[in-house]
Design a protein around this motif. Structure first.
Motif, PDB file in Angstrom:
ATOM      1  N   THR A  69       0.869  -1.173   0.000  1.00 37.39           N
ATOM      2  CA  THR A  69       0.000   0.000   0.000  1.00 37.39           C
ATOM      3  C   THR A  69       0.903   1.218   0.000  1.00 37.39           C
ATOM      4  O   THR A  69       1.871   1.281   0.760  1.00 37.39           O
ATOM      5  CB  THR A  69      -0.894   0.008   1.257  1.00 37.39           C
ATOM      6  OG1 THR A  69      -1.700  -1.161   1.239  1.00 37.39           O
ATOM      7  CG2 THR A  69      -1.775   1.233   1.297  1.00 37.39           C
ATOM      8  N   GLY A  70       0.588   2.171  -0.872  1.00 38.54           N
ATOM      9  CA  GLY A  70       1.436   3.347  -0.937  1.00 38.54           C
ATOM     10  C   GLY A  70       0.807   4.482  -1.714  1.00 38.54           C
ATOM     11  O   GLY A  70      -0.392   4.472  -2.012  1.00 38.54           O
ATOM     12  N   THR A  71       1.649   5.453  -2.051  1.00 38.77           N
ATOM     13  CA  THR A  71       1.232   6.622  -2.816  1.00 38.77           C
ATOM     14  C   THR A  71       2.082   6.708  -4.074  1.00 38.77           C
ATOM     15  O   THR A  71       3.309   6.517  -4.011  1.00 38.77           O
ATOM     16  CB  THR A  71       1.417   7.904  -1.974  1.00 38.77           C
ATOM     17  OG1 THR A  71       0.657   7.771  -0.772  1.00 38.77           O
ATOM     18  CG2 THR A  71       0.953   9.136  -2.730  1.00 38.77           C
ATOM     19  N   VAL A  72       1.429   6.985  -5.201  1.00 34.77           N
ATOM     20  CA  VAL A  72       2.148   7.103  -6.468  1.00 34.77           C
ATOM     21  C   VAL A  72       2.936   8.416  -6.448  1.00 34.77           C
ATOM     22  O   VAL A  72       2.363   9.495  -6.269  1.00 34.77           O
ATOM     23  CB  VAL A  72       1.166   7.080  -7.666  1.00 34.77           C
ATOM     24  CG1 VAL A  72       1.921   7.272  -8.977  1.00 34.77           C
ATOM     25  CG2 VAL A  72       0.356   5.793  -7.669  1.00 34.77           C
ATOM     26  N   LYS A  73       4.244   8.326  -6.630  1.00 36.55           N
ATOM     27  CA  LYS A  73       5.114   9.506  -6.672  1.00 36.55           C
ATOM     28  C   LYS A  73       5.420   9.919  -8.107  1.00 36.55           C
ATOM     29  O   LYS A  73       5.607  11.097  -8.384  1.00 36.55           O
ATOM     30  CB  LYS A  73       6.425   9.237  -5.922  1.00 36.55           C
ATOM     31  CG  LYS A  73       6.231   9.061  -4.432  1.00 36.55           C
ATOM     32  CD  LYS A  73       5.721  10.347  -3.833  1.00 36.55           C
ATOM     33  CE  LYS A  73       5.585  10.292  -2.344  1.00 36.55           C
ATOM     34  NZ  LYS A  73       5.085  11.535  -1.778  1.00 36.55           N
ATOM     35  N   ALA A  74       5.500   8.935  -9.007  1.00 37.43           N
ATOM     36  CA  ALA A  74       5.753   9.224 -10.425  1.00 37.43           C
ATOM     37  C   ALA A  74       5.268   8.033 -11.248  1.00 37.43           C
ATOM     38  O   ALA A  74       5.325   6.895 -10.800  1.00 37.43           O
ATOM     39  CB  ALA A  74       7.242   9.455 -10.668  1.00 37.43           C
ATOM     40  N   ALA A  75       4.780   8.333 -12.442  1.00 40.82           N
ATOM     41  CA  ALA A  75       4.340   7.288 -13.366  1.00 40.82           C
ATOM     42  C   ALA A  75       4.915   7.611 -14.738  1.00 40.82           C
ATOM     43  O   ALA A  75       4.800   8.749 -15.211  1.00 40.82           O
ATOM     44  CB  ALA A  75       2.819   7.214 -13.419  1.00 40.82           C
ATOM     45  N   ASP A  76       5.532   6.620 -15.363  1.00 39.92           N
ATOM     46  CA  ASP A  76       6.153   6.827 -16.673  1.00 39.92           C
ATOM     47  C   ASP A  76       5.703   5.717 -17.613  1.00 39.92           C
ATOM     48  O   ASP A  76       6.382   4.685 -17.745  1.00 39.92           O
ATOM     49  CB  ASP A  76       7.673   6.841 -16.527  1.00 39.92           C
ATOM     50  CG  ASP A  76       8.381   7.230 -17.815  1.00 39.92           C
ATOM     51  OD1 ASP A  76       7.734   7.273 -18.880  1.00 39.92           O
ATOM     52  OD2 ASP A  76       9.597   7.486 -17.742  1.00 39.92           O
ATOM     53  N   PRO A  77       4.552   5.890 -18.272  1.00 42.92           N
ATOM     54  CA  PRO A  77       4.042   4.852 -19.171  1.00 42.92           C
ATOM     55  C   PRO A  77       5.019   4.517 -20.302  1.00 42.92           C
ATOM     56  O   PRO A  77       5.126   3.359 -20.710  1.00 42.92           O
ATOM     57  CB  PRO A  77       2.746   5.442 -19.727  1.00 42.92           C
ATOM     58  CG  PRO A  77       2.335   6.467 -18.722  1.00 42.92           C
ATOM     59  CD  PRO A  77       3.618   7.007 -18.155  1.00 42.92           C
TER      60      PRO A  77
END
Length: 135
Positions: A69-77
């Motif tokens: 369980t966490g928080t998205v800090k960055a997403a790079d599709p």
């Protein structure tokens, strides 16, 4: 006569040295054996085996799925990766940390919104951790 006396003195002087050398080698051998047995015992008795991760499964064998369980800090599709600040993962004996995971399917990025809390499932594949589900 002088030769017999000299030879006798040499033998007399060398015998104690041979005895000491033999005693030292016996003591060294005993110490080595004792060290090895204590060393082996230490590996078993002093180690908490509960949190140890098993070897990765062989190819073609289903791998173990883990949850975080966490928080998205960055997403790079484009790179196929997501960085999560997640809580502890007890099954792997991990503390809370921020790390980057690969993402198995591009469709999962719809649920990986920067700043949003998420629950993810992931597996270990080839030394990398891959998110396989997002809730």
């Amino acid at each position: 006569m002088k030769r017999k006396t000299t030879l006798g003195m040499v033998i007399t002087l060398c015998l104690p040295a041979v005895g000491f050398a033999q005693a030292d080698s016996t003591t060294s051998m005993e110490m080595k054996n004792m060290h090895q047995s204590n060393h082996a015992a230490m590996h078993v008795q002093g180690m908490d085996m509960q949190g140890m991760q098993k070897s990765p499964p062989a190819k073609g064998v289903a791998s173990t799925s883990y949850k975080a369980t966490g928080t998205v800090k960055a997403a790079d599709p484009a790179a196929g990766s997501v960085t999560l600040a997640h809580g502890p993962v007890r099954a792997l004996n991990w503390p809370a940390m921020t790390m980057t995971f690969l993402v198995k399917e591009k469709a999962l990025f719809n649920k990986l919104v920067v700043g949003k809390p998420v629950n993810v499932e992931f597996v270990s594949q080839g030394g990398k951790y891959v998110v396989t589900a997002v809730n």
